[in-house]
Design a protein around this motif. Sequence first.
Motif, PDB file in Angstrom:
ATOM      1  N   ARG A  15       1.049  -1.122  -0.009  1.00 30.87           N
ATOM      2  CA  ARG A  15       0.147  -0.052  -0.035  1.00 30.87           C
ATOM      3  C   ARG A  15       0.791   1.164   0.069  1.00 30.87           C
ATOM      4  N   TYR A  16       0.566   2.192  -0.832  1.00 32.03           N
ATOM      5  CA  TYR A  16       1.665   3.384  -0.969  1.00 32.03           C
ATOM      6  C   TYR A  16       0.900   4.458  -1.428  1.00 32.03           C
ATOM      7  N   LYS A  17       1.461   5.668  -1.088  1.00 31.05           N
ATOM      8  CA  LYS A  17       0.844   7.086  -1.654  1.00 31.05           C
ATOM      9  C   LYS A  17      -0.560   7.056  -1.059  1.00 31.05           C
ATOM     10  N   ARG A  18      -0.797   6.612  -0.113  1.00 29.33           N
ATOM     11  CA  ARG A  18      -2.159   6.524   0.805  1.00 29.33           C
ATOM     12  C   ARG A  18      -3.183   5.885   0.123  1.00 29.33           C
ATOM     13  N   PHE A  19      -3.602   6.180  -1.214  1.00 30.43           N
ATOM     14  CA  PHE A  19      -4.596   5.791  -2.019  1.00 30.43           C
ATOM     15  C   PHE A  19      -4.424   4.667  -2.793  1.00 30.43           C
ATOM     16  N   LEU A  20      -3.141   4.032  -3.061  1.00 30.76           N
ATOM     17  CA  LEU A  20      -2.950   3.030  -3.951  1.00 30.76           C
ATOM     18  C   LEU A  20      -2.534   1.608  -3.404  1.00 30.76           C
ATOM     19  N   ALA A  21      -2.950   0.735  -3.977  1.00 32.44           N
ATOM     20  CA  ALA A  21      -2.409  -0.689  -3.431  1.00 32.44           C
ATOM     21  C   ALA A  21      -2.113  -1.340  -4.548  1.00 32.44           C
ATOM     22  N   ASP A  22      -1.138  -2.320  -4.498  1.00 32.96           N
ATOM     23  CA  ASP A  22      -0.863  -3.392  -5.663  1.00 32.96           C
ATOM     24  C   ASP A  22      -1.065  -4.662  -4.786  1.00 32.96           C
ATOM     25  N   ILE A  23      -1.774  -5.601  -5.882  1.00 30.76           N
ATOM     26  CA  ILE A  23      -2.252  -6.877  -5.402  1.00 30.76           C
ATOM     27  C   ILE A  23      -1.883  -7.921  -6.582  1.00 30.76           C
ATOM     28  N   ARG A  24      -1.719  -9.160  -6.211  1.00 29.85           N
ATOM     29  CA  ARG A  24      -1.613 -10.276  -7.183  1.00 29.85           C
ATOM     30  C   ARG A  24      -2.639 -11.114  -7.225  1.00 29.85           C
ATOM     31  N   LEU A  25      -3.251 -11.429  -8.459  1.00 32.50           N
ATOM     32  CA  LEU A  25      -4.430 -12.187  -8.671  1.00 32.50           C
ATOM     33  C   LEU A  25      -4.134 -13.765  -8.651  1.00 32.50           C
ATOM     34  N   ALA A  26      -5.018 -14.553  -8.425  1.00 31.74           N
ATOM     35  CA  ALA A  26      -4.793 -15.959  -8.765  1.00 31.74           C
ATOM     36  C   ALA A  26      -4.086 -16.449  -9.923  1.00 31.74           C
ATOM     37  N   ASN A  27      -4.315 -15.612 -10.649  1.00 34.89           N
ATOM     38  CA  ASN A  27      -3.494 -16.258 -11.955  1.00 34.89           C
ATOM     39  C   ASN A  27      -1.965 -15.798 -12.169  1.00 34.89           C
ATOM     40  N   GLY A  28      -1.726 -14.923 -11.087  1.00 30.12           N
ATOM     41  CA  GLY A  28      -0.314 -14.065 -11.115  1.00 30.12           C
ATOM     42  C   GLY A  28      -0.166 -12.997 -11.527  1.00 30.12           C
ATOM     43  N   GLU A  29      -1.581 -12.417 -12.273  1.00 31.75           N
ATOM     44  CA  GLU A  29      -1.315 -11.053 -12.711  1.00 31.75           C
ATOM     45  C   GLU A  29      -1.129  -9.985 -11.678  1.00 31.75           C
ATOM     46  N   LYS A  62     -10.435   5.584 -12.750  1.00 33.03           N
ATOM     47  CA  LYS A  62      -8.857   5.207 -13.378  1.00 33.03           C
ATOM     48  C   LYS A  62      -8.752   3.843 -12.901  1.00 33.03           C
ATOM     49  N   LEU A  63      -9.061   3.492 -11.714  1.00 35.75           N
ATOM     50  CA  LEU A  63      -8.801   2.263 -11.138  1.00 35.75           C
ATOM     51  C   LEU A  63     -10.116   1.435 -10.712  1.00 35.75           C
ATOM     52  N   PRO A  64     -10.341   0.400 -11.581  1.00 35.06           N
ATOM     53  CA  PRO A  64     -11.671  -0.518 -11.392  1.00 35.06           C
ATOM     54  C   PRO A  64     -11.755  -1.122 -10.130  1.00 35.06           C
ATOM     55  N   GLY A  65     -10.481  -1.485  -9.499  1.00 35.30           N
ATOM     56  CA  GLY A  65     -10.498  -2.170  -8.171  1.00 35.30           C
ATOM     57  C   GLY A  65     -10.727  -1.263  -6.893  1.00 35.30           C
ATOM     58  N   THR A  66     -11.358  -1.774  -5.734  1.00 31.89           N
ATOM     59  CA  THR A  66     -11.202  -1.172  -4.748  1.00 31.89           C
ATOM     60  C   THR A  66     -10.809  -1.964  -3.543  1.00 31.89           C
ATOM     61  N   LEU A  67      -9.859  -1.608  -2.633  1.00 36.39           N
ATOM     62  CA  LEU A  67      -9.520  -2.563  -1.736  1.00 36.39           C
ATOM     63  C   LEU A  67     -10.508  -2.707  -0.464  1.00 36.39           C
ATOM     64  N   GLU A  68     -10.972  -3.747   0.096  1.00 41.07           N
ATOM     65  CA  GLU A  68     -12.075  -3.728   0.877  1.00 41.07           C
ATOM     66  C   GLU A  68     -11.528  -4.219   2.230  1.00 41.07           C
ATOM     67  N   ILE A  69     -10.868  -5.493   2.191  1.00 44.18           N
ATOM     68  CA  ILE A  69     -10.658  -6.323   3.411  1.00 44.18           C
ATOM     69  C   ILE A  69      -9.197  -6.625   3.475  1.00 44.18           C
ATOM     70  N   THR A  70      -8.529  -6.499   4.458  1.00 45.10           N
ATOM     71  CA  THR A  70      -7.095  -7.011   4.650  1.00 45.10           C
ATOM     72  C   THR A  70      -6.947  -7.881   5.850  1.00 45.10           C
ATOM     73  N   SER A  71      -5.747  -8.659   5.629  1.00 41.63           N
ATOM     74  CA  SER A  71      -5.357  -9.568   6.658  1.00 41.63           C
ATOM     75  C   SER A  71      -4.161  -8.821   7.612  1.00 41.63           C
ATOM     76  N   THR A  72      -4.315  -8.963   9.076  1.00 36.55           N
ATOM     77  CA  THR A  72      -3.734  -8.310  10.083  1.00 36.55           C
ATOM     78  C   THR A  72      -2.415  -8.864   9.808  1.00 36.55           C
ATOM     79  N   PRO A  73      -1.327  -8.606  10.507  1.00 34.30           N
ATOM     80  CA  PRO A  73      -0.104  -9.460  10.933  1.00 34.30           C
ATOM     81  C   PRO A  73      -0.412 -10.600  11.839  1.00 34.30           C
ATOM     82  N   ASP A  74      -1.436 -10.333  12.786  1.00 39.21           N
ATOM     83  CA  ASP A  74      -1.941 -11.202  13.824  1.00 39.21           C
ATOM     84  C   ASP A  74      -2.999 -12.235  13.404  1.00 39.21           C
TER      85      ASP A  74
END
Length: 234
Positions: A15-29, A62-74
């Motif tokens: 997660r960076y620049k506050r409003f952006l996140a990079d993710i990896r899909l199941a197909n590796g994209e 501009k970005l069709p995806g929206t981050l909704e739920i994350t996994s915490t470190p614990d």
Amino acid sequence: MKIEPPLEQAILLKRYKRFLADIRLANGEEMTIHCPNTGSMKNCWAPETPCWFSRSNDPKRKLPGTLEITSTPDGFLAGVNTGRPNKLVREAIESGVIAELQEYSEIRPEVKYGDENSRIDLLLIDGERRCYVEVKNTTLGVGDGRVLFPDAVTIRGAKHLRELMAMVEQGHRAVLVFCVQHSGAQSVGPADEIDPVYGQTLREAMDAGVEVLAYGCDLSAEEISLRSALPFYL
């Protein structure tokens, strides 16, 4: 709140620049999506952990995806879309889950009020009765089931508390609702070490008659909803 279609799972890379996140899909994209959270998201995520996101078909986005739920470190889940809590709380009022906010005949969202150019999240009305409801998304887990607010200094949050105090002084009811989107939450409190001014203002507000409620959430790809009250400790 039913989510249709259900959220898609991916791996959160960063997660960076506050409003952006990079993710990896199941197909590796790899894909960049919107992160709708102005806070620090402290203790809400770690690289290479599962996350869930929604897609939009709006061609203007501009970005069709929206981050909704994350996994915490614990190992818990955190709802990080701060656009959802107002709707979650309204739904919980209308369905009777929030017992303390029943017996109002009308709910109005985003109503201008106060002397500091504010908007109240929800205004409950019944005849001449007014109840001003401010909602805060709460996700800062610090261990032992304790979840705190805020996760970053919030000048705006302190302003909202002052506005609520003013409403009480004018003879209205004012309620602060912590919408706790953290699956490990067992209790809620102020994050005094992060923002002592907010913590002090919160105590002043409670002394002045502002009510504080905290409700935990059930989080899944198919549904996010408020479930039950949590104890609030100063």
